[in-house]
Write a protein that holds these residues in place. Structure first.
Motif, PDB file in Angstrom:
ATOM      1  N   ARG A   5     -13.087  -3.108 -13.239  1.00  0.00           N
ATOM      2  CA  ARG A   5     -13.363  -3.586 -14.932  1.00  0.00           C
ATOM      3  C   ARG A   5     -13.032  -1.865 -15.039  1.00  0.00           C
ATOM      4  NH1 ARG A   5     -18.164  -5.230 -12.817  1.00  0.00           N
ATOM      5  NH2 ARG A   5     -19.145  -3.260 -12.825  1.00  0.00           N
ATOM      6  N   ASP A   6     -12.545  -0.900 -14.977  1.00  0.00           N
ATOM      7  CA  ASP A   6     -12.083   0.851 -15.146  1.00  0.00           C
ATOM      8  C   ASP A   6     -10.661  -0.084 -15.592  1.00  0.00           C
ATOM      9  OD1 ASP A   6     -14.805   1.590 -15.223  1.00  0.00           O
ATOM     10  OD2 ASP A   6     -13.748   2.998 -13.104  1.00  0.00           O
ATOM     11  N   MET A   7      -9.399  -0.729 -14.907  1.00  0.00           N
ATOM     12  CA  MET A   7      -8.664  -0.544 -15.491  1.00  0.00           C
ATOM     13  C   MET A   7      -8.440  -1.788 -16.501  1.00  0.00           C
ATOM     14  SD  MET A   7      -7.055  -2.327 -11.117  1.00  0.00           S
ATOM     15  CE  MET A   7      -5.860  -0.412 -10.052  1.00  0.00           C
ATOM     16  N   GLU A   8      -9.476  -2.542 -16.430  1.00  0.00           N
ATOM     17  CA  GLU A   8      -9.034  -4.120 -17.605  1.00  0.00           C
ATOM     18  C   GLU A   8      -9.081  -2.699 -18.764  1.00  0.00           C
ATOM     19  OE1 GLU A   8     -10.844  -8.840 -18.023  1.00  0.00           O
ATOM     20  OE2 GLU A   8     -12.528  -6.604 -16.900  1.00  0.00           O
ATOM     21  N   ASN A   9     -10.185  -1.568 -19.169  1.00  0.00           N
ATOM     22  CA  ASN A   9     -10.332  -1.068 -19.730  1.00  0.00           C
ATOM     23  C   ASN A   9      -9.500   0.007 -20.379  1.00  0.00           C
ATOM     24  OD1 ASN A   9     -13.098  -2.254 -20.188  1.00  0.00           O
ATOM     25  ND2 ASN A   9     -14.384  -1.315 -19.052  1.00  0.00           N
ATOM     26  N   GLY A  10      -8.651   0.439 -18.902  1.00  0.00           N
ATOM     27  CA  GLY A  10      -7.977   1.486 -19.853  1.00  0.00           C
ATOM     28  C   GLY A  10      -6.153   0.880 -19.788  1.00  0.00           C
ATOM     29  N   THR A  11      -6.239  -0.118 -19.746  1.00  0.00           N
ATOM     30  CA  THR A  11      -5.258  -0.906 -20.288  1.00  0.00           C
ATOM     31  C   THR A  11      -4.985  -1.618 -21.401  1.00  0.00           C
ATOM     32  OG1 THR A  11      -5.772  -2.516 -17.880  1.00  0.00           O
ATOM     33  CG2 THR A  11      -4.366  -0.147 -17.881  1.00  0.00           C
ATOM     34  N   HIS A  12      -6.550  -2.029 -22.076  1.00  0.00           N
ATOM     35  CA  HIS A  12      -6.472  -2.961 -22.759  1.00  0.00           C
ATOM     36  C   HIS A  12      -5.527  -2.357 -23.726  1.00  0.00           C
ATOM     37  CE1 HIS A  12      -8.097  -6.025 -25.142  1.00  0.00           C
ATOM     38  NE2 HIS A  12      -8.396  -4.683 -25.807  1.00  0.00           N
ATOM     39  N   ARG A  13      -4.573  -2.943 -24.576  1.00  0.00           N
ATOM     40  CA  ARG A  13      -3.714  -3.601 -25.844  1.00  0.00           C
ATOM     41  C   ARG A  13      -2.655  -2.595 -25.383  1.00  0.00           C
ATOM     42  NH1 ARG A  13      -5.717  -5.427 -30.635  1.00  0.00           N
ATOM     43  NH2 ARG A  13      -7.386  -5.578 -30.883  1.00  0.00           N
ATOM     44  N   ARG A  14      -2.262  -2.284 -24.513  1.00  0.00           N
ATOM     45  CA  ARG A  14      -1.101  -1.700 -23.466  1.00  0.00           C
ATOM     46  C   ARG A  14       0.189  -2.449 -23.931  1.00  0.00           C
ATOM     47  NH1 ARG A  14      -3.214   4.109 -23.454  1.00  0.00           N
ATOM     48  NH2 ARG A  14      -5.147   4.645 -22.689  1.00  0.00           N
ATOM     49  N   GLU A  67       0.539  -0.803  -0.142  1.00  0.00           N
ATOM     50  CA  GLU A  67       0.259  -0.393  -0.060  1.00  0.00           C
ATOM     51  C   GLU A  67       0.978   1.383   0.109  1.00  0.00           C
ATOM     52  OE1 GLU A  67      -2.764   0.094   3.338  1.00  0.00           O
ATOM     53  OE2 GLU A  67      -3.956  -1.519   2.158  1.00  0.00           O
ATOM     54  N   GLY A  68       0.741   2.262  -0.744  1.00  0.00           N
ATOM     55  CA  GLY A  68       1.211   3.548  -0.773  1.00  0.00           C
ATOM     56  C   GLY A  68       0.835   4.491   0.549  1.00  0.00           C
ATOM     57  N   LYS A  69       1.254   5.603   0.062  1.00  0.00           N
ATOM     58  CA  LYS A  69       0.650   7.054   1.206  1.00  0.00           C
ATOM     59  C   LYS A  69      -0.494   7.504   1.404  1.00  0.00           C
ATOM     60  CE  LYS A  69       5.149   8.737   1.332  1.00  0.00           C
ATOM     61  NZ  LYS A  69       6.134   9.475   1.078  1.00  0.00           N
ATOM     62  N   ASP A  70      -1.456   6.879   0.260  1.00  0.00           N
ATOM     63  CA  ASP A  70      -2.475   6.957  -0.146  1.00  0.00           C
ATOM     64  C   ASP A  70      -3.658   6.101   0.420  1.00  0.00           C
ATOM     65  OD1 ASP A  70      -2.043   6.197  -2.080  1.00  0.00           O
ATOM     66  OD2 ASP A  70      -2.987   7.120  -3.617  1.00  0.00           O
ATOM     67  N   GLY A  71      -2.676   4.870   0.938  1.00  0.00           N
ATOM     68  CA  GLY A  71      -3.861   3.723   1.083  1.00  0.00           C
ATOM     69  C   GLY A  71      -3.945   3.123  -0.063  1.00  0.00           C
ATOM     70  N   GLY A  72      -2.903   2.831  -1.390  1.00  0.00           N
ATOM     71  CA  GLY A  72      -3.508   2.696  -3.083  1.00  0.00           C
ATOM     72  C   GLY A  72      -3.204   1.476  -2.641  1.00  0.00           C
ATOM     73  N   ARG A  73      -4.203   0.884  -3.987  1.00  0.00           N
ATOM     74  CA  ARG A  73      -3.641  -0.677  -4.002  1.00  0.00           C
ATOM     75  C   ARG A  73      -3.290  -1.425  -5.270  1.00  0.00           C
ATOM     76  NH1 ARG A  73      -9.056  -3.760  -2.987  1.00  0.00           N
ATOM     77  NH2 ARG A  73     -10.166  -1.497  -3.635  1.00  0.00           N
ATOM     78  N   THR A  74      -2.852  -2.361  -5.495  1.00  0.00           N
ATOM     79  CA  THR A  74      -2.200  -2.207  -6.652  1.00  0.00           C
ATOM     80  C   THR A  74      -3.460  -3.450  -7.387  1.00  0.00           C
ATOM     81  OG1 THR A  74      -1.420  -4.901  -6.314  1.00  0.00           O
ATOM     82  CG2 THR A  74       0.292  -3.570  -5.465  1.00  0.00           C
ATOM     83  N   ILE A  75      -3.390  -3.341  -8.990  1.00  0.00           N
ATOM     84  CA  ILE A  75      -4.387  -4.055  -9.629  1.00  0.00           C
ATOM     85  C   ILE A  75      -3.696  -5.823  -8.940  1.00  0.00           C
ATOM     86  CG2 ILE A  75      -3.886  -3.291 -11.620  1.00  0.00           C
ATOM     87  CD1 ILE A  75      -2.259  -5.814 -12.835  1.00  0.00           C
TER      88      ILE A  75
END
Length: 266
Positions: free
Chosen positions: A160-169, A132-140
């Motif tokens: 789902r947002d991560m899947e759509n945003g990273t598609h083909r990258r 977790e990061g300083k803001d409590g962030g979580r990895t995928i």
């Protein structure tokens, strides 16, 4: 509230503005030879936090003056590039530099392994650590695991947002000529070209995934998949892939049923 695809587009274009064209020519004159760059992505209370980890290779040992002017140039260009590509000004330091001790090849190797872990290797170890990061962030991977264990709709929506945003990258990019034996990565200017859709290596039901997470076996599954991609078929893969395929056709099997099946796992 920013769309992940918008942020990733801005990040990618900002890298090009900082390290290509006239800027790239200037960095080459200063001895920048190659880079290895990996995308890292977390989600926390401030939304998505995409960022790059990169190893930069120079053709000579940098002096203190070299480091001073290089850092000043990169910070200036990166800040301007982010503002140009996203319309948002940096309100805090946007770039962090680390330098290994002279001759400390191990430090560079360790960091390179960290980049590999971010893209999927060593998942058993990765999932067992608190990242977790300083803001409590979580990895995928943590979001995927948390959804499996708790089944919360919010985690499913973020995934789902991560899947759509990273598609083909591409998650890992190397400069031309970096790879061993003269193999060259595609030039980054061409990385947005259409890519052939790959067939999934493994499919499984949401119910089976939840059972795996409840049994804390998700890391074991990831490692088995990784072994197969490297040409090694393990007993874990033979059993888990068979169960995963069965989960798609066994509609009557509940999460509790699959947990019971997994409890018999050797």
């Amino acid at each position: 509230e920013d769309d992940l695809g918008f942020l990733l587009d801005g990040l990618q274009r900002a890298w090009r503005l900082t390290f290509s064209g006239r800027a790239g020519k200037l960095q080459k004159e200063r001895g920048l030879k190659h880079y290895l760059r990996c995308l890292d992505l977390t989600h926390g209370q401030n939304g998505f936090h995409p960022h790059y980890h990169a190893i930069l290779f120079f053709d000579h040992k940098l002096t203190d003056d070299d480091i001073f002017w290089f850092e000043m140039e990169i910070r200036h260009r990166w800040g301007r590039a982010i503002e140009k590509t996203t319309g948002k000004a940096l309100i805090s330091r946007g770039v962090r530099f680390d330098y290994p001790e002279e001759g400390d090849v191990g430090a560079v190797s360790t960091y390179a392994m960290k980049l590999q872990a971010l893209t999927g290797a060593g998942m058993e170890a990765l999932l067992s650590q608190t990242k977790e990061g300083k803001d409590g962030g979580r990895t995928i991977w943590e979001i995927l695991r948390d959804y499996g264990r708790k089944g919360e709709a919010r985690d499913a929506a973020i995934w789902r947002d991560m899947e759509n945003g990273t598609h083909r990258r591409r998650w890992v990019v190397a400069s031309k000529g970096f790879l061993e034996f003269g193999e060259e990565e595609e030039d980054e200017d061409n990385q947005d070209e259409e890519q052939e859709e790959a067939e999934p290596l493994l499919k499984l039901s949401a119910v089976f995934w939840r059972a795996l997470c409840c049994r804390e076996m998700e890391g074991r599954l990831f490692d088995a998949v990784l072994e197969v991609t490297e040409g090694r078929v393990t007993e874990d893969w033979l059993i888990l892939s068979r169960m995963a395929a069965l989960s798609l056709t066994s509609a009557r099997m509940t999460c509790s049923d699959w947990i019971l099946e997994l409890s018999r796992f050797p």
